[in-house]
Design an enzyme around this catalytic site. Structure first.
Site, PDB file in Angstrom:
ATOM      1  N   ASN A  71      79.998 142.225  41.769  1.00 37.82           N
ATOM      2  CA  ASN A  71      79.471 143.665  41.534  1.00 37.82           C
ATOM      3  C   ASN A  71      79.410 143.933  40.207  1.00 37.82           C
ATOM      4  O   ASN A  71      77.906 143.998  39.740  1.00 37.82           O
ATOM      5  CB  ASN A  71      80.437 144.656  42.159  1.00 37.82           C
ATOM      6  CG  ASN A  71      79.978 145.670  42.404  1.00 37.82           C
ATOM      7  OD1 ASN A  71      79.064 146.524  41.767  1.00 37.82           O
ATOM      8  ND2 ASN A  71      80.600 146.710  43.247  1.00 37.82           N
ATOM      9  N   ASP A  72      80.235 144.291  39.469  1.00 40.95           N
ATOM     10  CA  ASP A  72      79.997 144.759  37.936  1.00 40.95           C
ATOM     11  C   ASP A  72      79.157 143.859  37.264  1.00 40.95           C
ATOM     12  O   ASP A  72      78.583 144.157  36.395  1.00 40.95           O
ATOM     13  CB  ASP A  72      81.396 145.021  37.375  1.00 40.95           C
ATOM     14  CG  ASP A  72      82.099 146.074  38.107  1.00 40.95           C
ATOM     15  OD1 ASP A  72      81.506 146.807  38.798  1.00 40.95           O
ATOM     16  OD2 ASP A  72      83.348 146.294  38.015  1.00 40.95           O
TER      17      ASP A  72
END
Lengths: 466, 103
Positions: free
Chosen positions: A391-392
């Protein structure tokens, strides 16, 4: 120096050489296993030489031999069992556990040297440092292992006055160390020192969140190395000094790499309180921003006709135990002539290089695993980037100032021609912010559990193009 | 500062520099096995454990010797075995290709 002693010291020198050459051979996957075995040979040599030394000096009592052998047998059995039984996803916990016992052993070795305050200051100083560093490592590594295993909450554990408590503990340890170094200490001072350092280790790791563990484990590894080197100073033993220094250097390098990969300073990570811990949670974000949901069939068509696919695996992949499903999909695609590579972010796991081991376990050849820079050179050429459980580290917002991940090195997934993200929901990553990649018009969101999603994709690719 | 301490300090510093040099060249792919291998290397504290047990002569010393030996042995044996297990999983491209062509 007696002949035996000379030979033993030469054996220690040979052992230290084996350690260095063994680590040197770890610079390529093809020679790494040989390197590790060379290191084992060095270890056997060091232990054998010490045995010779003990037998030759003859000072060891029968009970001494008994406790030594009993301890060694118990430790060997426990170590063997743990090393054989551990699943690769639990590797960070195991490394932490071994780190804890190593640090604990290093601290304990120094205790007899301090108990009778007769030794020279040149022994007392490293002995005090050894106990502090070793005890901090022991307690800290156990807490880290507990967090990784889920026995201790993975989220940052912070309470009011935590810094005051930490400061008080550090002060107590410093005072006790000072007393011991001045030569006034006895058993009580050693006990205070050890207790304060143990509590400090707990206080150090508790406030740090689960996804910061790669940094913590690396740092604790460096600590153990330093503690072992200090134990080498205490026992005037060169092989302990060399081995400890090597481990200290390794841990320091990995700590710096991991912190750089998150674009956060070591100090900021150690202060803790950052992030949400495992799983991310957080409410579904992107108020109003449209996302394009795709079905497994749509995504399969995209993948099947792509010439080049870059897979971006993240911790979510490991959490869902989906690495084998991923490799199966990649094999099906490769059999159709699609070039598949894996883009691996340095912190895509719970310890440095963790994702590579998980993929290796699923039989992905290491030549297909690309590090950040190589992956970012490949991504703009990719027809499809398939993001699974990351994700990030894919969020283009990192290129802009003014948010929680600004400046963090990311994988340039948004530069691929098309993007497919397999994700259960629109939940946030560790940093707790929206991922702008998901609202990019060329991104298709396949809402599914990583393993279920990958299995569905593989099935769809097979039926579509069978 | 005694001559011996100075010599040991020199060894420590040089080993640290060698460590930075050697480990800086290890690719990110191998960082987990690297950490696990260095983890096993610090199990050399087993040597320290043996030295402690060899001078033990009270019950407390013996208890200490037992714990240190157990900790250190677990560290060194477990560390090396798990590293070897991990490194055995890293496949060269040729093997993977031949495996894929078999299917």
């Amino acid at each position: 120096m007696s002949t035996v002693e000379t030979l033993v010291r030469l054996a220690y020198l040979a052992a230290a050489t084996c350690f260095v050459l063994g680590l040197h051979q770890m610079n390529a996957p093809s020679t790494a296993r040989r390197g590790n075995r060379l290191s084992i040979a060095g270890m056997l040599l060091a232990v054998a030489a010490t045995l010779v030394l003990l037998v030759d000096s003859g000072g060891t009592t029968a009970a001494g031999w008994a406790v030594l052998s009993a301890g060694a047998v118990v430790g060997t059995v426990a170590g063997l069992w743990a090393a054989r039984a551990v699943p690769m996803t639990a590797m960070p916990q195991l490394v932490s556990l071994f780190n804890a016992v190593g640090g604990g052993a290093a601290a304990l070795v120094a205790i007899p040297e301090l108990a009778p305050p007769a030794d020279a200051a040149s022994v007392r100083v490293p002995a005090a440092l050894d106990i502090v560093i070793g005890a901090v490592t022991f307690a800290g590594s156990l807490v880290a292992a507990g967090k990784l295993q889920g026995l201790v909450p993975g989220r940052p554990v912070v309470f009011p006055g935590a810094r005051v408590v930490g400061g008080g503990l550090a002060l107590a340890a410093a005072v006790a160390a000072g007393v011991l170094i001045r030569g006034y200490g006895g058993g009580a001072a050693v006990a205070v020192l050890a207790a304060a350092a143990l509590a400090l280790g707990v206080a150090l790791v508790l406030p740090i969140g689960g996804a910061d563990m790669p940094v913590v484990i690396s740092l604790l590894n460096a600590f153990t190395g330093t503690a072992v080197a200090m134990a080498g100073f205490v026992t005037d033993n060169s092989v302990l000094v060399v081995a400890g220094a090597l481990v200290g250097a390794s841990g320091a390098i990995l700590t710096a790499l991991m912190a750089a990969a998150m674009n956060r300073s070591l100090a900021a990570i150690l202060v803790g309180g950052y992030g949400t811990g495992d799983g991310g949670g957080g409410p579904a974000g992107s108020a109003g921003a449209p996302v394009r949901a795709v079905t497994a069939d749509d995504a399969a068509i995209q993948l099947a006709y792509a010439r080049r696919v870059v897979v971006v695996p993240g911790y979510g992949l490991a959490a869902a135990q989906a690495q084998h499903a991923l490799h199966e999909l990649a094999t099906v695609l490769a059999s159709r002539g699609t070039e598949v590579t894996y883009a691996i972010h340095p912190v895509a796991g719970r310890m440095p290089g963790h994702m590579n081991v998980l993929l290796a376990e699923a039989n992905v050849p290491y030549s297909q695993m690309q590090e950040l820079d190589a992956a970012n050179a490949t991504l703009p050429l990719a027809d499809v980037a398939l993001v699974v459980g990351a994700n990030d580290v894919t969020n283009p917002a990192a290129r802009r100032p003014g948010n929680a991940i600004s400046g963090m090195p990311i994988l340039d997934v948004d530069r691929a021609a098309a993007v497919i993200v397999i994700k259960r929901s629109m939940g946030h990553g560790y940093a707790g912010i929206d991922n702008e990649l998901y609202t990019d018009p060329k991104t298709g969101m396949l809402f599914a559990d990583a393993r279920a999603g990958l299995t569905a994709l593989t099935a769809a690719v097979k039926t579509l193009v069978g | 500062m005694s001559a011996e301490l100075l010599a040991t300090l020199s060894i420590f510093l040089l080993a640290l520099l060698v460590g930075f040099e050697v480990i800086g060249k290890v690719p990110a792919t191998l960082h987990t096995p690297l950490m696990s291998a260095t983890n096993a290397i610090h199990g050399v504290i087993l040597v320290g454990a043996m030295l402690v047990a060899s001078v033990a002569d009270t019950a407390a010393d013996y208890a200490l010797g037992f714990v240190v030996a157990a900790f250190a042995a677990m560290n060194v044996v477990g560390g090396y075995v798990v590293t070897d297990r991990m490194l055995g999983m890293f496949q060269p491209p040729s093997k993977a290709v031949s495996e894929a062509s078999k299917r």
